[in-house]
Design an enzyme around this catalytic site. Structure first.
Site, PDB file in Angstrom:
ATOM      1  N   LYS A   1      30.752 -24.860 -13.796  1.00 15.34           N
ATOM      2  CA  LYS A   1      31.085 -23.424 -13.740  1.00 15.34           C
ATOM      3  C   LYS A   1      30.599 -22.832 -15.064  1.00 15.34           C
ATOM      4  O   LYS A   1      31.371 -22.296 -15.862  1.00 15.34           O
ATOM      5  CB  LYS A   1      32.601 -23.269 -13.547  1.00 15.34           C
ATOM      6  CG  LYS A   1      33.079 -21.838 -13.328  1.00 15.34           C
ATOM      7  CD  LYS A   1      32.830 -21.310 -11.918  1.00 15.34           C
ATOM      8  CE  LYS A   1      33.248 -19.848 -11.833  1.00 15.34           C
ATOM      9  NZ  LYS A   1      32.911 -19.233 -10.530  1.00 15.34           N
TER      10      LYS A   1
ATOM     11  N   TYR B   1      43.119 -32.604 -16.374  1.00 15.58           N
ATOM     12  CA  TYR B   1      44.170 -33.576 -16.082  1.00 15.58           C
ATOM     13  C   TYR B   1      44.737 -34.207 -17.350  1.00 15.58           C
ATOM     14  O   TYR B   1      45.888 -34.624 -17.379  1.00 15.58           O
ATOM     15  CB  TYR B   1      43.626 -34.702 -15.192  1.00 15.58           C
ATOM     16  CG  TYR B   1      43.511 -34.382 -13.730  1.00 15.58           C
ATOM     17  CD1 TYR B   1      42.730 -33.326 -13.274  1.00 15.58           C
ATOM     18  CD2 TYR B   1      44.167 -35.158 -12.788  1.00 15.58           C
ATOM     19  CE1 TYR B   1      42.614 -33.058 -11.926  1.00 15.58           C
ATOM     20  CE2 TYR B   1      44.049 -34.899 -11.435  1.00 15.58           C
ATOM     21  CZ  TYR B   1      43.276 -33.846 -11.012  1.00 15.58           C
ATOM     22  OH  TYR B   1      43.158 -33.593  -9.671  1.00 15.58           O
TER      23      TYR B   1
ATOM     24  N   ASP C   1      38.040 -33.426  -7.561  1.00 12.92           N
ATOM     25  CA  ASP C   1      39.233 -33.587  -6.719  1.00 12.92           C
ATOM     26  C   ASP C   1      39.138 -32.664  -5.509  1.00 12.92           C
ATOM     27  O   ASP C   1      39.306 -33.088  -4.363  1.00 12.92           O
ATOM     28  CB  ASP C   1      40.484 -33.273  -7.544  1.00 12.92           C
ATOM     29  CG  ASP C   1      41.754 -33.347  -6.710  1.00 12.92           C
ATOM     30  OD1 ASP C   1      41.896 -34.299  -5.928  1.00 12.92           O
ATOM     31  OD2 ASP C   1      42.602 -32.434  -6.841  1.00 12.92           O
TER      32      ASP C   1
ATOM     33  N   ASP D   1      37.896 -33.497  -1.157  1.00 13.69           N
ATOM     34  CA  ASP D   1      38.647 -33.200   0.068  1.00 13.69           C
ATOM     35  C   ASP D   1      37.803 -32.345   1.018  1.00 13.69           C
ATOM     36  O   ASP D   1      37.863 -32.526   2.242  1.00 13.69           O
ATOM     37  CB  ASP D   1      39.963 -32.466  -0.241  1.00 13.69           C
ATOM     38  CG  ASP D   1      41.137 -33.421  -0.509  1.00 13.69           C
ATOM     39  OD1 ASP D   1      40.896 -34.523  -1.040  1.00 13.69           O
ATOM     40  OD2 ASP D   1      42.294 -33.056  -0.198  1.00 13.69           O
TER      41      ASP D   1
ATOM     42  N   ASP E   1      31.764 -22.830  -7.018  1.00 12.59           N
ATOM     43  CA  ASP E   1      32.256 -22.022  -5.893  1.00 12.59           C
ATOM     44  C   ASP E   1      31.254 -22.008  -4.744  1.00 12.59           C
ATOM     45  O   ASP E   1      31.576 -22.302  -3.595  1.00 12.59           O
ATOM     46  CB  ASP E   1      32.653 -20.601  -6.340  1.00 12.59           C
ATOM     47  CG  ASP E   1      31.640 -19.941  -7.261  1.00 12.59           C
ATOM     48  OD1 ASP E   1      30.631 -20.589  -7.626  1.00 12.59           O
ATOM     49  OD2 ASP E   1      31.835 -18.765  -7.618  1.00 12.59           O
TER      50      ASP E   1
END
Ligand code: NAD
Ligand code: IPM
Ligand code: MN
Length: 324
Positions: A162, A116, A219, A223, A195
């Site tokens: 990751k 970001y 982020d 959700d 993942d």
């Protein structure tokens, strides 16, 4: 104590209306300020100087949501105001709890670094780029915050990265491991790849306790966590720094498709008010009472996202009746 309130765009002002009624009922002073897409249209900037100054002076900032479809992908966007505000307030730790049935997890999302905020631009050869960057101190402070939360809950911490692909994840995993071994040896720690961890949130959310992860992963995963615990209409968040006002906001956005109908679920916003009462205003009893009032209300009074027909206002009425 005074709260700077930023209603923002879309359903933002609608859910803010209910939050303000709760603030009034609790005798908490507040002032409203322009922010987001409406501020771009009126003043050319999503974060006017006056708004930023009011936020800095407040004891806490309560933000609903920003985003206008006509400004998606524009050069000046509402979301830039949100990122600017988070950065200016230094609120690097974004707590996103998700609770329902046997699920009780909290995602601790790094909020002012990573993709970001890294270098971005377009090179002469026509390549567009965003850069994911983290420094050791940035990872240390979010790791400490997450370990402290896990310790306070008597829980455990899962760090999500990751590391099989990303260079920054190697720093992330090393630093989290070091802070754990050196400062929080009593807090069980494990690591997961983002993942497969997304799948774990869907398939076995009740096995998850506290999660720490970088900005973009947090982020997306928040959700997903919202989706398995009743949806975005319910998910609240607290963004905290080391000093200065915290920022309290629902996980959801401006939901332009349902804006203006009085049908948005104000629960995420009201739960964000509860987080603000607890983390910024020193009123933990009022926070718990408000959370209970929201839970009890949702058992019977449901907006369309929960399969009901109640309006935003009717949910607010029921919550207010319970907190007296
Ligand atoms: P969104 O969160 O606004 O909506 C996603 C889905 O959830 C939609 O179906 C929407 O109707 C539903 N929804 C969200 N909140 C709800 C509520 N309180 N009650 C009932 N239903 C609700 O995400 P989006 O559609 O991807 O984004 C819309 C805009 O919001 C974009 O401009 C985006 O940038 C912005 N956004 C802002 C924030 C923020 O201000 N913190 C967060 C996310 C997205
Ligand atoms: C969120 C939102 C924001 C983010 C956007 C609107 C900038 O999606 O708070 O989750 O990506 O952080
Ligand atoms: Mn988001």
């Amino acid at each position: 104590m005074t709260v700077a309130v930023l209603p923002g765009d879309g359903i933002g002002p609608e859910v803010t209306g209910e939050a303000i009624r709760v603030l009034d009922a609790l005798g908490i002073a507040h002032s409203e300020h322009a922010f987001g897409g409406n501020a771009i249209l009126a003043q050319g900037t999503p974060l006017p100087d006056e708004t930023l100054a009011a936020c800095r002076e407040a004891d806490a900032v309560l933000l609903a949501a920003v985003g206008l479809p006509e400004l998606e992908g524009a050069a000046v966007r509402p979301e830039q105001g949100l990122l600017g505000l988070r950065r200016e307030l230094g609120v690097y730790a974004n707590l996103r709890p998700a609770r329902a049935g046997g699920i009780d997890l909290v995602i601790v999302r790094e909020l002012v670094g990573g993709l970001y905020f890294g270098e971005k631009g377009t090179r002469d050869d026509g390549t567009w780029f965003d850069t994911c960057e983290y420094t050791r101190p940035e990872v240390e402070r979010i790791a400490r915050r997450a370990f402290a939360i896990a310790r306070e809950r008597g829980g455990r911490l899962t760090s999500v990265d990751k590391v099989n692909v990303l260079h920054t994840s190697r720093l992330w995993r090393d630093v989290v491991t070091e802070i754990g071994a050196g400062e929080y040896p009593d807090v069980p720690l494990d690591h997961a790849l983002v993942d497969s961890f997304a799948m774990t949130i869907v398939n076995a959310p009740e096995t998850i306790d506290v999660v720490v992860t970088e900005n973009t992963f947090g982020d997306i995963l928040s959700d997903v966590a919202a989706a398995v615990t009743g949806g975005l209409g319910l998910a609240a968040s607290a963004s905290l720094g080391d000093q200065g006002p915290g920022l309290f906001e629902p996980v959801h956005g401006s939901a332009p498709q349902i804006a203006g109908r009085g049908s948005a679920n104000p629960a995420a916003m009201l739960r964000s008010v509860a987080l603000m009462l607890r983390h910024a205003l020193g009123r933990p009893d009022d926070a718990s009472a408000l959370e209970l009032a929201v839970d009890e209300t949702l058992a019977g009074v449901k907006t369309a996202d929960l399969g009901g027909t109640a309006t935003t206002r009717e949910v607010g009425d029921a919550v207010l009746a319970r907190i007296g």
